[in-house]
Motif scaffolding. Structure first.
Motif, short mmCIF file in Angstrom:
data_model
loop_
_atom_site.label_atom_id
_atom_site.label_comp_id
_atom_site.label_asym_id
_atom_site.label_seq_id
_atom_site.Cartn_x
_atom_site.Cartn_y
_atom_site.Cartn_z
N GLY A 62 -4.33 4.24 -1.03
CA GLY A 62 -5.18 3.42 -0.16
C GLY A 62 -4.58 3.24 1.22
N VAL A 63 -5.43 2.83 2.18
CA VAL A 63 -4.99 2.63 3.56
C VAL A 63 -3.94 1.52 3.64
CG1 VAL A 63 -5.75 2.03 5.88
CG2 VAL A 63 -7.22 3.42 4.42
N SER A 64 -4.26 0.38 3.06
CA SER A 64 -3.28 -0.71 3.05
C SER A 64 -2.73 -0.81 1.62
CB SER A 64 -3.93 -2.03 3.47
OG SER A 64 -4.98 -2.36 2.61
N THR A 65 -1.45 -0.58 1.49
CA THR A 65 -0.87 -0.54 0.16
C THR A 65 -0.69 -1.95 -0.40
OG1 THR A 65 1.33 -0.45 1.12
CG2 THR A 65 0.30 1.65 0.53
N LEU A 66 -0.91 -2.06 -1.68
CA LEU A 66 -0.75 -3.34 -2.37
C LEU A 66 0.72 -3.61 -2.61
CD1 LEU A 66 -3.56 -2.99 -5.04
CD2 LEU A 66 -3.55 -4.57 -3.13
N PRO A 67 1.09 -4.89 -2.70
CA PRO A 67 2.48 -5.22 -3.03
C PRO A 67 2.83 -4.71 -4.43
CG PRO A 67 1.14 -7.21 -2.88
CD PRO A 67 0.28 -6.07 -2.45
N LYS A 68 4.11 -4.44 -4.64
CA LYS A 68 4.57 -3.86 -5.90
C LYS A 68 4.20 -4.73 -7.09
CE LYS A 68 8.72 -1.87 -7.95
NZ LYS A 68 10.15 -1.64 -7.81
N HIS A 69 4.35 -6.06 -6.96
CA HIS A 69 4.03 -6.93 -8.09
C HIS A 69 2.55 -6.85 -8.46
CE1 HIS A 69 2.67 -9.97 -5.09
NE2 HIS A 69 1.99 -10.49 -6.09
N ALA A 70 1.68 -6.67 -7.47
CA ALA A 70 0.24 -6.58 -7.74
C ALA A 70 -0.08 -5.28 -8.49
CB ALA A 70 -0.55 -6.64 -6.44
N VAL A 71 0.52 -4.18 -8.07
CA VAL A 71 0.29 -2.91 -8.75
C VAL A 71 0.79 -2.97 -10.19
CG1 VAL A 71 0.84 -0.43 -8.74
CG2 VAL A 71 0.36 -1.60 -6.58
N GLN A 72 1.93 -3.62 -10.41
CA GLN A 72 2.47 -3.76 -11.77
C GLN A 72 1.52 -4.56 -12.65
OE1 GLN A 72 6.23 -5.62 -10.92
NE2 GLN A 72 7.35 -3.67 -10.92
N VAL A 73 0.97 -5.64 -12.10
CA VAL A 73 0.02 -6.47 -12.87
C VAL A 73 -1.25 -5.68 -13.18
CG1 VAL A 73 -1.51 -8.49 -12.72
CG2 VAL A 73 0.89 -8.70 -12.07
N ILE A 74 -1.78 -4.99 -12.16
CA ILE A 74 -3.01 -4.21 -12.36
C ILE A 74 -2.76 -3.12 -13.41
CG2 ILE A 74 -4.57 -2.56 -11.24
CD1 ILE A 74 -4.29 -4.36 -8.69
N ARG A 75 -1.61 -2.46 -13.33
CA ARG A 75 -1.25 -1.42 -14.30
C ARG A 75 -1.23 -2.01 -15.71
NH1 ARG A 75 2.42 3.22 -14.71
NH2 ARG A 75 2.76 3.09 -12.47
N HIS A 76 -0.56 -3.15 -15.87
CA HIS A 76 -0.43 -3.78 -17.19
C HIS A 76 -1.79 -4.20 -17.73
CE1 HIS A 76 1.19 -6.14 -20.48
NE2 HIS A 76 0.45 -7.15 -20.06
N VAL A 77 -2.58 -4.90 -16.92
CA VAL A 77 -3.89 -5.41 -17.36
C VAL A 77 -4.81 -4.24 -17.71
CG1 VAL A 77 -5.95 -6.65 -16.60
CG2 VAL A 77 -3.71 -7.62 -16.17
#
Length: 187
Positions: A83-98
């Protein structure tokens, strides 16, 4: 949205993602962003309800689009990274887990979700009041009924809608509810 997501602590972000997944799976009527926003603010984070609602809408769109396209966890994470604006690492980890834990359930129920284009009734509260006086009238003694409807819109945002009725209006309102109940009993 990525800048605002950085502000949200990981536990609150995870809770928001969980609620969105539950809403998309039709397990809860919506996401109570007002209550979640208040809790986040109490923890010391400066975020407003409008920004949190935008984040919730973005995540809801993300999860429903991923479900519609039947994306795997890795495909979703790769798409997020490009994506153009990258998400913070903690957000990507949460999205991955969920998504890894509950994403497939959305894919199964997504067709039913596409049919729901109107809001959903969640709760109703009412109270009887009497207006005693005002600046222009010393003695009103005017009874009224205040009704508050809690509704989840199609995106899952829970809002309260309030209105007042005179006693004759309330009696008509009540009569219509009785008619609906009698029709429902015949179904």
């Amino acid at each position: 949205a990525a800048e605002k997501i950085r502000l949200i602590p990981q536990d609150f972000f995870a809770e928001l993602c969980e609620q969105i997944i539950q809403h998309l799976n039709h397990k809860i009527p919506g996401i109570n962003t007002a209550e979640l926003c208040q809790r986040i603010q109490t923890s010391g984070v400066d975020i407003n309800i409008g920004d949190l609602a935008k984040i919730a809408n973005t995540l809801s769109f993300l999860f429903s689009t991923a479900a519609r396209n039947n994306l795997s966890t890795e495909e979703l994470v790769t798409t997020l990274g490009s994506g153009v604006s990258t998400l913070p690492k903690h957000a990507v980890q949460v999205i991955r887990h969920v998504w890894n834990e509950q994403g497939k359930a959305i894919a199964v129920s997504e067709d039913a979700g596409n049919m729901a284009t109107v809001g959903q009734f969640v709760d109703m509260k009412w109270k009887l009041g009497v207006a005693m006086s005002s600046d222009t009238c010393r003695s009103l003694k005017y009874p009224y009924v205040t009704v508050t409807l809690t509704v989840a819109d199609p995106s899952g945002q829970i809002t309260d809608k309030s209105f007042e009725m005179t006693i004759p209006q309330f009696k008509n309102f009540f009569r219509q509810f009785k008619e609906m109940a009698s029709v429902l009993e015949t179904v």
